[in-house]
Design an enzyme around this catalytic site. Structure first.
Site, mmCIF file in Angstrom:
data_model
loop_
_atom_site.group_PDB
_atom_site.id
_atom_site.type_symbol
_atom_site.label_atom_id
_atom_site.label_comp_id
_atom_site.label_asym_id
_atom_site.label_seq_id
_atom_site.Cartn_x
_atom_site.Cartn_y
_atom_site.Cartn_z
ATOM 1 N N PRO A 78 73.456 -19.040 -11.608
ATOM 2 C CA PRO A 78 73.959 -18.596 -10.302
ATOM 3 C C PRO A 78 72.975 -17.659 -9.604
ATOM 4 O O PRO A 78 72.459 -16.729 -10.202
ATOM 5 C CB PRO A 78 75.251 -17.860 -10.650
ATOM 6 C CG PRO A 78 75.598 -18.289 -12.033
ATOM 7 C CD PRO A 78 74.307 -18.598 -12.699
ATOM 8 N N GLU A 79 72.699 -17.955 -8.345
ATOM 9 C CA GLU A 79 71.830 -17.111 -7.516
ATOM 10 C C GLU A 79 72.694 -16.578 -6.365
ATOM 11 O O GLU A 79 73.917 -16.693 -6.395
ATOM 12 C CB GLU A 79 70.644 -17.935 -7.008
ATOM 13 C CG GLU A 79 69.852 -18.594 -8.158
ATOM 14 C CD GLU A 79 68.684 -19.452 -7.702
ATOM 15 O OE1 GLU A 79 68.180 -19.235 -6.588
ATOM 16 O OE2 GLU A 79 68.280 -20.343 -8.455
#
Ligand SMILES: [Zn+2]
Length: 272
Positions: free
Chosen positions: A2-3
């Protein structure tokens, strides 16, 4: 992995469904998941507290409690923060389970058990904030700020963009996508990037992040939104994990190379 767009998507969902709820019980199922407190201190500091805010800083999901404490969750590679009904079985990857006063549960887990929740006081919140660079979707992130980050730096552009102390929230997916959009080779020295390229890169970073948020993030394997759904941005990716497929701009096959230990996707013709 996840960014920024994935964590932002989770935060927006939690704002809708858990903001204002009170945490009635905490179960720490995996002690190492909690940082900055023992599981017992963590439970004492969190139980009975109202959730007074939900937000994001870089790749951290922030949950503010009415007692002034803040939870900073980092999903690392495969972490999830999902709102569940209590009768849904708790999977074996769950690390921390928060019971809420409306009967729902907020479950934090990670297939690889790398996910962490830091329990922060005011001082630690300040330290976290100052350790991270500019928020790329904020008004503070201007072309001038981008130019300042690149100026005189011999570092290659990709590792520089991945370094959270300059720009917070970018990871492998969106750096590859932004460099492609801007037509910049990821191995270029930061200081070699022209003013025109700097402006293109600045715009490209904001575009790829905003587009992914609109698509509720990219699910490659593990990422899930807080309601358990997958993100829809994978089909919108132009080069990332598209090795051998035609470049959407010129048709040349997308190549994968290793840069600073990270798999990197480029169009060898469009990116110089
Ligand atoms: Zn191309």
């Amino acid at each position: 992995m996840p960014e920024l767009p994935e964590v932002e998507t989770v935060a927006r969902h939690l704002q809708k469904v858990v903001l204002g709820r009170t945490i009635t019980q905490v179960r720490v199922l995996y002690g190492k998941a909690v940082e900055g407190a023992t599981p017992e201190e963590f439970a004492r500091g969190v139980q009975g507290q109202k959730i007074s805010g939900v937000g994001r800083r870089g790749k951290y999901l922030l949950i503010d409690l009415a007692n002034g404490r803040r939870l900073a969750a980092h999903l690392r590679l495969s972490g999830r923060m999902i709102v569940s009904a209590p009768w849904e079985p708790i999977d074996k990857y769950a690390q921390v389970v928060f019971s809420l006063d409306d009967g729902q549960e907020l479950r934090f887990g990670d297939v690889r058990k790398f996910g962490r929740i830091a329990f922060l006081g005011e001082r630690e919140c300040g330290a976290l904030h100052s350790r991270l660079g500019v928020e790329p979707l904020s008004d503070d992130f201007t072309v001038e700020v981008m130019a300042e980050i690149l100026r005189d730096r011999k570092t290659r552009i990709k590792p520089l963009l991945l370094d959270q102390k300059f720009i917070a929230g970018l990871g492998n997916i969106y750096v590859d996508e932004a460099l492609f959009l801007a037509g910049i080779h990821p191995a270029r020295e930061a200081r070699s990037i022209s003013p025109e390229e700097t402006a293109r890169l600045h715009g490209a970073i904001r575009r790829v992040l905003a587009a992914s948020i609109a698509n509720r993030g990219t699910t490659l394997v593990d990422y899930r939104n807080a309601d358990g759904s997958r993100g829809n941005n994978r089909e919108a990716l132009l080069v990332f994990r598209r090795t051998g497929q035609p470049c959407p701009r010129c048709g040349t096959a997308v190549e994968r190379l290793k840069l600073g230990g990270r798999g990197t996707h480029i169009c060898p013709k469009c990116q110089r």
